[in-house]
Design an enzyme around this catalytic site. Sequence first.
Site, PDB file in Angstrom:
ATOM      1  N   SER A   1       0.798  -1.230   0.000  1.00  0.00           N
ATOM      2  CA  SER A   1       0.000   0.000   0.000  1.00  0.00           C
ATOM      3  C   SER A   1       0.830   1.280   0.000  1.00  0.00           C
ATOM      4  O   SER A   1       0.277   2.375   0.012  1.00  0.00           O
ATOM      5  CB  SER A   1      -0.890  -0.014   1.248  1.00  0.00           C
ATOM      6  OG  SER A   1      -0.072  -0.198   2.391  1.00  0.00           O
ATOM      7  N   GLU A   2       2.154   1.154  -0.011  1.00  0.00           N
ATOM      8  CA  GLU A   2       3.003   2.326   0.230  1.00  0.00           C
ATOM      9  C   GLU A   2       2.723   3.498  -0.697  1.00  0.00           C
ATOM     10  O   GLU A   2       2.667   4.649  -0.257  1.00  0.00           O
ATOM     11  CB  GLU A   2       4.494   1.940   0.126  1.00  0.00           C
ATOM     12  CG  GLU A   2       5.035   1.201   1.339  1.00  0.00           C
ATOM     13  CD  GLU A   2       4.836  -0.294   1.282  1.00  0.00           C
ATOM     14  OE1 GLU A   2       4.012  -0.768   0.463  1.00  0.00           O
ATOM     15  OE2 GLU A   2       5.489  -1.005   2.063  1.00  0.00           O
ATOM     16  N   VAL A   3       2.555   3.228  -2.029  1.00  0.00           N
ATOM     17  CA  VAL A   3       2.406   4.383  -2.936  1.00  0.00           C
ATOM     18  C   VAL A   3       1.111   5.158  -2.665  1.00  0.00           C
ATOM     19  O   VAL A   3       1.032   6.345  -2.973  1.00  0.00           O
ATOM     20  CB  VAL A   3       2.508   4.000  -4.439  1.00  0.00           C
ATOM     21  CG1 VAL A   3       3.910   3.522  -4.783  1.00  0.00           C
ATOM     22  CG2 VAL A   3       1.474   2.967  -4.837  1.00  0.00           C
TER      23      VAL A   3
END
Length: 267
Positions: free
Chosen positions: A135-137
């Site tokens: 989910s980082e972006v």
Amino acid sequence: MNYQSIVTEVGDGVGILTLNKAERHNAFDETLIAEITDGLRRLEADPQVRVVVVSAAGKSFCAGADLNWMKRAAAATPDENLADARRLGDLLTTLNELSKPTLARVQGPAYGGGVGLIAACDIAVASYDAVFSLSEVKLGLVPAVISPYVLAAIGERYARRYMLTAERFSAAEAYRIGLVHEIVPGAEQLDDAIGELVDALLKNGPNAQAECKALIRVVAGQPIDDSTTEETVRRITRVRASPEGREGLAAFLEKRKPAWQQSDAEM
Ligand SMILES: C/C(=C\C(=O)SCCNC(=O)CCNC(=O)[C@H](O)C(C)(C)COP(=O)(O)OP(=O)(O)OC[C@H]1O[C@@H](n2cnc3c(N)ncnc32)[C@H](O)[C@@H]1OP(=O)(O)O)CC(=O)O
């Protein structure tokens, strides 16, 4: 070290390290990272332990990096940010290079660094309720330090899709793409499946298993060496303190949509 956020148990040849910050979905901050790393080193050094299980208390496996902790990058010095990223790098290197077989026991959400923990274990079993996301972006961040392990587990094609879209994917998809080796209906079956794998692992020669692990790291083509880790550390350090990273973290914590600025891409 007295642990606040993990529990370790040893018995019948197995060392179980449980992430124990269920109220924060086992999201890792400096303390949890230090404790997991220390716990793994102790289990590695304990002659009673032949197999290590990484598990998590509560409904989630691990929500990745604690975003309140990530947010401190905005006020920290570059050296402090680098030190934070290196802590996570050390944790994953320690897990990846453990000479003993490692098993991940996965339930509920495994996001960001939680996927990294799974990917750095040798074998993973998940229950049907497990849900995964790189989910980082979505947060204006990069799955940087975890990337070598994620790429080794799911390969470049799936890494491109899931790192860039940050889509959530199911246990069935995690099984299909090779992130987990087995999926089972619920907690009881998770324990059974882990128990069966432990029994299989305990039947084999420990030195041969340690050699296998070392061999796999070398022969797999891209051993994760210090320079790989340093490159990933440098990238998350830069992104975490960037305008986009600050906006993404603030938006998550303020429960609003991030307002991305195109110019942020220049960083
Ligand atoms: C390793 C690297 C980077 C990362 O790992 S970045 C972090 C990636 N993680 C995420 O994106 C997870 C964010 N969390 C969620 O999507 C959801 O919270 C959840 C885990 C799917 C659980 O959803 P649920 O609806 O069950 O619960 P809530 O969303 O209401 O959460 C309850 C409570 O917990 C807080 N929280 C959840 N996750 C985190 C987190 N990661 N850090 C801090 N806090 C978290 C959430 O904010 C709620 O708090 P309240 O105060 O109660 O509102 C970088 C590299 O690789 O280099």
